[in-house]
Design a protein around this motif. Structure first.
Motif, PDB file in Angstrom:
ATOM      1  N   MET A  82       1.216  -1.372   0.380  1.00 44.28           N
ATOM      2  CA  MET A  82      -0.205   0.164   0.075  1.00 44.28           C
ATOM      3  C   MET A  82       1.197   0.804   0.186  1.00 44.28           C
ATOM      4  O   MET A  82       0.584   2.629  -0.889  1.00 44.28           O
ATOM      5  CB  MET A  82      -0.683  -0.383   1.182  1.00 44.28           C
ATOM      6  CG  MET A  82      -2.345  -1.129   1.201  1.00 44.28           C
ATOM      7  SD  MET A  82      -3.414  -0.680  -0.238  1.00 44.28           S
ATOM      8  CE  MET A  82      -4.263   0.641  -0.001  1.00 44.28           C
ATOM      9  N   ASP A  83       2.151   1.155   0.588  1.00 46.87           N
ATOM     10  CA  ASP A  83       3.158   2.276   0.777  1.00 46.87           C
ATOM     11  C   ASP A  83       3.275   2.582  -0.453  1.00 46.87           C
ATOM     12  O   ASP A  83       3.645   3.838  -1.007  1.00 46.87           O
ATOM     13  CB  ASP A  83       4.403   1.961   1.919  1.00 46.87           C
ATOM     14  CG  ASP A  83       3.493   1.983   2.932  1.00 46.87           C
ATOM     15  OD1 ASP A  83       2.875   2.008   3.005  1.00 46.87           O
ATOM     16  OD2 ASP A  83       4.298   0.854   3.357  1.00 46.87           O
ATOM     17  N   VAL A  84       3.789   1.964  -1.759  1.00 46.23           N
ATOM     18  CA  VAL A  84       3.845   1.852  -2.452  1.00 46.23           C
ATOM     19  C   VAL A  84       3.266   2.216  -3.372  1.00 46.23           C
ATOM     20  O   VAL A  84       3.152   1.880  -5.386  1.00 46.23           O
ATOM     21  CB  VAL A  84       5.306   1.756  -3.528  1.00 46.23           C
ATOM     22  CG1 VAL A  84       6.270   1.975  -2.530  1.00 46.23           C
ATOM     23  CG2 VAL A  84       5.163   0.291  -3.449  1.00 46.23           C
ATOM     24  N   ALA A  85       1.315   1.760  -4.001  1.00 53.22           N
ATOM     25  CA  ALA A  85       0.066   1.451  -4.416  1.00 53.22           C
ATOM     26  C   ALA A  85       0.327   2.646  -6.138  1.00 53.22           C
ATOM     27  O   ALA A  85       0.129   2.169  -7.089  1.00 53.22           O
ATOM     28  CB  ALA A  85      -0.448   1.570  -4.388  1.00 53.22           C
ATOM     29  N   THR A  86       0.535   3.799  -5.355  1.00 52.53           N
ATOM     30  CA  THR A  86       0.874   4.777  -6.495  1.00 52.53           C
ATOM     31  C   THR A  86       1.619   4.992  -7.418  1.00 52.53           C
ATOM     32  O   THR A  86       1.613   5.953  -8.565  1.00 52.53           O
ATOM     33  CB  THR A  86      -0.378   5.875  -5.929  1.00 52.53           C
ATOM     34  OG1 THR A  86       0.769   6.848  -5.406  1.00 52.53           O
ATOM     35  CG2 THR A  86      -2.034   5.668  -6.034  1.00 52.53           C
ATOM     36  N   GLU A  87       2.765   3.908  -7.566  1.00 50.89           N
ATOM     37  CA  GLU A  87       3.712   4.925  -8.070  1.00 50.89           C
ATOM     38  C   GLU A  87       4.081   4.353  -9.470  1.00 50.89           C
ATOM     39  O   GLU A  87       4.583   4.623 -10.869  1.00 50.89           O
ATOM     40  CB  GLU A  87       5.023   4.315  -7.431  1.00 50.89           C
ATOM     41  CG  GLU A  87       5.624   4.316  -6.121  1.00 50.89           C
ATOM     42  CD  GLU A  87       6.668   6.107  -6.310  1.00 50.89           C
ATOM     43  OE1 GLU A  87       6.475   6.037  -6.913  1.00 50.89           O
ATOM     44  OE2 GLU A  87       6.112   6.316  -5.136  1.00 50.89           O
ATOM     45  N   SER A  88       3.051   3.531 -10.290  1.00 50.47           N
ATOM     46  CA  SER A  88       2.855   2.604 -11.357  1.00 50.47           C
ATOM     47  C   SER A  88       1.898   1.654 -11.555  1.00 50.47           C
ATOM     48  O   SER A  88       1.022   1.195 -10.381  1.00 50.47           O
ATOM     49  CB  SER A  88       4.127   1.869 -12.435  1.00 50.47           C
ATOM     50  OG  SER A  88       3.995   0.384 -11.512  1.00 50.47           O
ATOM     51  N   ALA A  89       1.730   1.570 -12.863  1.00 52.08           N
ATOM     52  CA  ALA A  89       0.199   0.666 -12.916  1.00 52.08           C
ATOM     53  C   ALA A  89       0.825  -0.055 -12.288  1.00 52.08           C
ATOM     54  O   ALA A  89      -0.290  -1.773 -11.874  1.00 52.08           O
ATOM     55  CB  ALA A  89       0.181   0.147 -14.160  1.00 52.08           C
ATOM     56  N   ALA A  90       1.927  -1.462 -12.270  1.00 52.74           N
ATOM     57  CA  ALA A  90       2.344  -3.022 -11.173  1.00 52.74           C
ATOM     58  C   ALA A  90       2.075  -2.558 -10.138  1.00 52.74           C
ATOM     59  O   ALA A  90       1.647  -3.678 -10.148  1.00 52.74           O
ATOM     60  CB  ALA A  90       3.881  -2.800 -11.887  1.00 52.74           C
ATOM     61  N   ASN A  91       2.607  -1.626  -9.751  1.00 52.60           N
ATOM     62  CA  ASN A  91       2.389  -1.363  -8.372  1.00 52.60           C
ATOM     63  C   ASN A  91       0.950  -0.913  -7.762  1.00 52.60           C
ATOM     64  O   ASN A  91       0.303  -2.293  -6.949  1.00 52.60           O
ATOM     65  CB  ASN A  91       3.036  -0.475  -7.579  1.00 52.60           C
ATOM     66  CG  ASN A  91       4.157  -0.084  -7.577  1.00 52.60           C
ATOM     67  OD1 ASN A  91       4.697   0.140  -8.446  1.00 52.60           O
ATOM     68  ND2 ASN A  91       4.927  -0.229  -6.332  1.00 52.60           N
TER      69      ASN A  91
END
Length: 300
Positions: A82-91
């Motif tokens: 959840m900490d990096v959920a919006t970093e990329s589509a893969a995340n």
């Protein structure tokens, strides 16, 4: 000495041999069963819920802000996807699987596998299928294969929609790990496919429970609810640390072992152990379903 008298059923079998052209393996084709299940309202509803989840998450992130704990420290020191959920589509796709694997993805498996035989009994159509005549083993085999196929399709649908929605919302890029490092963009799709495959295998226990219960009851809700309930019980028992190493024999203990597939160096140990335990339990439950149904008196 007079010839022995044949029992009536033997005389019938002798006088009326198997009909010409009849092949037990051709009864209830998979495509027919698949179309029957696809047209059902619960299948369309389940697909709609899973397809909508990524968009709900995108809206939640847009309203609530970044999920990385930078807004006032509400994230604490806890590190997860959840900490990096919006970093990329893969995340975003990995996060969608993370939030749904523990419970939401249990529901379509229990629904498709638990409703399949019990619903026929509740409609009083099961005995007519067997009188078609569809052999009992063929009936169960067709329904089980289609149910597992729909379960897998549900698990594939979620990350596919999440990748598409995540690409539009956050862009395409490498999968950044919450502990540091990243996976190259070209490696993310194969790794996510491995994650989906492991989740599917780990859910075979729920599938086995639901299918076995479906052959025991005429109430579809009882089979589906019973499988979900027993799955939740397994999760609760896994949380009891006092059980120590006994938890290693619980399928729930390994349900998030797929996180090892999202590391720079792929780790197989946990996934192999979890898959072995899940397959073992599932084979026992499927065997019980086939054995019990072959001896059951079908009256509905």
């Amino acid at each position: 000495m007079s010839a022995p008298v044949q029992p009536p059923e033997d005389r019938v079998a002798t006088e009326h041999p198997e009909a010409a052209g009849y092949r037990a393996g051709r009864t209830l084709p998979l495509r027919v069963e698949a179309m029957r299940q696809l047209r059902r309202r619960r299948t369309l509803l389940m697909g709609g819920v899973l397809a909508a989840l990524p968009f709900i998450l995108i809206i939640a992130f847009a309203i609530g802000g970044t999920p990385d704990g930078e807004d006032g420290g509400r994230g604490g020191n806890r590190i997860n996807l959840m900490d990096v959920a919006t970093e990329s589509a893969a995340n975003f796709a990995a996060t969608s699987l993370f939030v749904s694997a523990g419970f939401l993805l249990v529901i379509p498996v229990a629904l498709f596998c638990g409703d399949t035989v019990a619903s026929e009994a509740s409609w009083s159509s099961l005995r007519y299928l067997l009188a078609a005549p569809v052999p009992r083993t063929r009936l169960l085999w067709s329904k089980l294969v289609v149910a597992l196929g729909f379960s897998l399709a549900a698990m594939v649908l979620l990350p596919v929609v999440a990748l598409a929605a995540g690409t539009a919302a956050y862009g395409w890029g490498p999968l950044k790990l919450p502990t540091g490092g990243e996976l190259a963009a070209g490696d993310t799709v194969p790794r996510l496919a491995l994650v989906v495959a492991f989740i599917f295998v780990s859910q075979l226990v729920t599938a086995g429970l639901a299918f076995w219960l479906s052959t025991k009851t005429d109430a579809p809700l009882g089979a589906v609810g019973g499988a979900v309930f027993l799955t939740i019980v397994g999760n609760v028992l896994d949380a009891v640390t006092a059980l120590g190493s006994w938890r290693d024999f619980l399928p729930a203990h390994w349900q998030f072992a797929w996180a090892d597939a999202l590391q720079p160096e792929l780790e197989w140990g946990g996934m192999i152990k979890g898959a072995a335990i899940s397959v073992t339990y599932a084979l026992i439950l499927f065997a019980l379903a086939f054995r019990g149904f072959s001896r059951k008196d079908i009256v509905s």
